[in-house]
Design an enzyme around this catalytic site. Structure first.
Site, PDB file in Angstrom:
ATOM      1  N   TYR A   1      44.349  48.584  41.492  1.00 25.51           N
ATOM      2  CA  TYR A   1      45.140  47.473  40.956  1.00 25.51           C
ATOM      3  C   TYR A   1      46.289  47.144  41.893  1.00 25.51           C
ATOM      4  O   TYR A   1      46.900  48.044  42.466  1.00 25.51           O
ATOM      5  CB  TYR A   1      45.724  47.848  39.592  1.00 25.51           C
ATOM      6  CG  TYR A   1      44.689  48.063  38.510  1.00 25.51           C
ATOM      7  CD1 TYR A   1      44.351  47.035  37.635  1.00 25.51           C
ATOM      8  CD2 TYR A   1      44.055  49.296  38.366  1.00 25.51           C
ATOM      9  CE1 TYR A   1      43.412  47.226  36.630  1.00 25.51           C
ATOM     10  CE2 TYR A   1      43.109  49.499  37.360  1.00 25.51           C
ATOM     11  CZ  TYR A   1      42.792  48.459  36.504  1.00 25.51           C
ATOM     12  OH  TYR A   1      41.865  48.656  35.519  1.00 25.51           O
TER      13      TYR A   1
ATOM     14  N   HIS B   1      44.962  41.076  36.348  1.00 25.47           N
ATOM     15  CA  HIS B   1      43.797  40.589  35.619  1.00 25.47           C
ATOM     16  C   HIS B   1      42.617  41.513  35.823  1.00 25.47           C
ATOM     17  O   HIS B   1      41.900  41.845  34.904  1.00 25.47           O
ATOM     18  CB  HIS B   1      43.439  39.176  36.079  1.00 25.47           C
ATOM     19  CG  HIS B   1      44.338  38.152  35.504  1.00 25.47           C
ATOM     20  ND1 HIS B   1      44.480  37.992  34.147  1.00 25.47           N
ATOM     21  CD2 HIS B   1      45.170  37.244  36.071  1.00 25.47           C
ATOM     22  CE1 HIS B   1      45.345  37.030  33.909  1.00 25.47           C
ATOM     23  NE2 HIS B   1      45.786  36.563  35.062  1.00 25.47           N
TER      24      HIS B   1
ATOM     25  N   LYS C   1      36.855  40.042  40.781  1.00 26.92           N
ATOM     26  CA  LYS C   1      37.487  40.755  41.887  1.00 26.92           C
ATOM     27  C   LYS C   1      36.411  41.261  42.826  1.00 26.92           C
ATOM     28  O   LYS C   1      35.263  41.371  42.453  1.00 26.92           O
ATOM     29  CB  LYS C   1      38.289  41.952  41.368  1.00 26.92           C
ATOM     30  CG  LYS C   1      39.770  41.665  41.191  1.00 26.92           C
ATOM     31  CD  LYS C   1      40.527  41.633  42.508  1.00 26.92           C
ATOM     32  CE  LYS C   1      42.019  41.539  42.290  1.00 26.92           C
ATOM     33  NZ  LYS C   1      42.473  40.215  41.905  1.00 26.92           N
TER      34      LYS C   1
END
Lengths: 181, 235
Positions: free
Chosen positions: A118, A126, A157
């Site tokens: 992250y 998100h 992602k």
């Protein structure tokens, strides 16, 4: 120095204050029985996995590790980690690279990856980057590539394959993106 | 074999990585945009490839024959060669103009090419069999070539990796170098991570985007861009 106890294949930080300190310093560990913890708002010890535990121990020197009431050193801790987790050193190298770059790195198993990385943290970003560790001799198939691309598309992602080289201490990261052509 | 190829890549005299040499492939005219802009903008879904199917802007059926000497399909009429060259097909060598097998198959498939050998017309089926005998990847090449061409890209011979093509961005052919290199990977086959990394490194050095075209077992092609990622966190 924060005390952590090695219990089989995990570390437990029994002191709740210490647990909160570690957790809020970059989402290290997971409070026992708290599914979506918020910063300091939990009242439980945290469990550190071996990768983050070893990273905090050897690189950050933020924790000391005890087993059966005795402190253990780096050599025996590493030996235990290698015994308990396949390709520990390869995965540790990838984990360290991502952490050193400032990512919050958590287990990615629920996404089918080794790590979820992250930019800010779970519940804030998100979606994480999904990182899977491979070796140069790993054979990838058409299905692997489609899965990588599909997964990344679904969670919006990138899916990343990390190739650690223990000799040079370098990691190559390869990203997959669906191309609409 | 692979090592040799990689060596060729690194050699400064390699004509393939020489952009000047690449210019020699360029078409005499610049009318290379195959699709109107509107149609490009609407191609937002994978499944839309079918709706993108369109006819090649070649009015007539072109006659070609198989040269037993060159072992390639060649065109005899100069105006046909000029037309096909302007659309990104073929190889001009001295006085002759030849087509690669996947180009032959594509043009036959789209009914733009009439091929004869010893005065007899050859069917698409016959040429598929012939091409597959001399190249086990002929069918995969044809599928990828056809798919990309149908989506409006000019597709040229690659650099000698097992299945690869240089692909020009829409409208770029005749004006710029190829933007993408598409590598074919058949479902059921594998590629080592080391090979994938090597490909990505080579393409990065050449300033091209690497794309893996996965050919599923009935022939649909799905594309994935692959490239180096750096773990840099935005501040």
């Amino acid at each position: 120095m924060i005390a952590a106890e090695l219990v089989e294949n995990k570390l437990i930080v029994w002191d709740v204050e210490d647990s909160r300190t570690l957790f809020s310093s970059g989402f290290f560990g997971k409070p026992v029985g708290v599914s979506k913890p918020k910063q300091n708002e939990f009242d439980a010890p945290i469990v550190l996995d071996l990768l983050e535990g070893y990273y905090l121990f050897s690189k950050k020197r933020e924790i000391q590790v005890t087993k059966d009431g005795k402190r253990i050193g780096q050599v025996s801790f590493l030996a235990i980690c290698k015994r308990e987790y396949v390709q520990f050193e390869e995965k540790l190298l990838v984990y360290s690279r991502l952490r050193d770059a400032g990512f919050v790195v958590t287990p990615g198993i629920k996404f089918g990856a080794d790590f979820a990385a992250y930019e800010r943290g779970p519940g804030i970003d998100h979606a994480p980057y999904l990182v899977r560790v491979a070796t140069p001799s790993t054979k990838i198939t058409a299905i692997d590539i489609v899965l990588a691309g599909r997964l990344a598309t679904t969670v919006r992602k990138q899916f990343i394959i990390a190739i650690p080289d223990l000799n040079s201490n370098e990691v190559t990261f390869i990203g997959f993106d669906w191309w609409r052509a | 074999m692979k090592q040799q190829l990689l060596h060729i890549f690194n050699s400064p005299s390699n004509p393939f990585i020489n952009e000047v040499a690449e210019k020699s492939f360029k078409a005499p005219n610049t009318a290379s945009r195959l699709l109107p802009t509107k149609e490009i903008a609407s191609s937002t879904e994978l499944e839309s490839s079918q709706s993108l199917d369109r006819q090649e802007e070649i009015e007539q059926v072109i006659s070609a024959l198989f040269s037993k000497k060159a072992r390639h399909v060649i065109l005899e009429k100069k105006e046909d060669a000029i037309l096909l060259e302007s659309k990104g097909f073929g190889i001009k060598e001295d006085a002759s103009f030849s087509l690669r097998d996947y180009e032959v198959l594509y043009l036959m498939f789209t009914k733009k090419l009439k091929l004869t050998i010893d005065g007899k017309q050859v069917s698409f089926e016959k040429y598929v069999n012939f091409a597959s005998k001399r190249d086990k990847d002929a069918w995969a090449r044809f599928l990828i070539f056809r798919d990309l061409r149908t989506r409006g890209y000019v597709v040229r011979e690659g650099f000698g990796f097992p299945i690869d093509f240089r692909v020009y961005d829409r409208g770029d052919f005749g004006a710029k170098a190829a933007k993408y290199i598409v590598f074919g990977l058949n479902e059921g086959k594998t590629m080592s991570i080391a090979d994938l990394k090597e490909i990505i490194d080579q393409m990065a050095r050449m300033g091209k985007e690497a794309v893996v075209g996965v050919v599923e077992r009935r022939g649909e092609v799905i594309y994935y861009k692959v490239g180096k990622w750096r773990p840099v966190r935005p501040q």
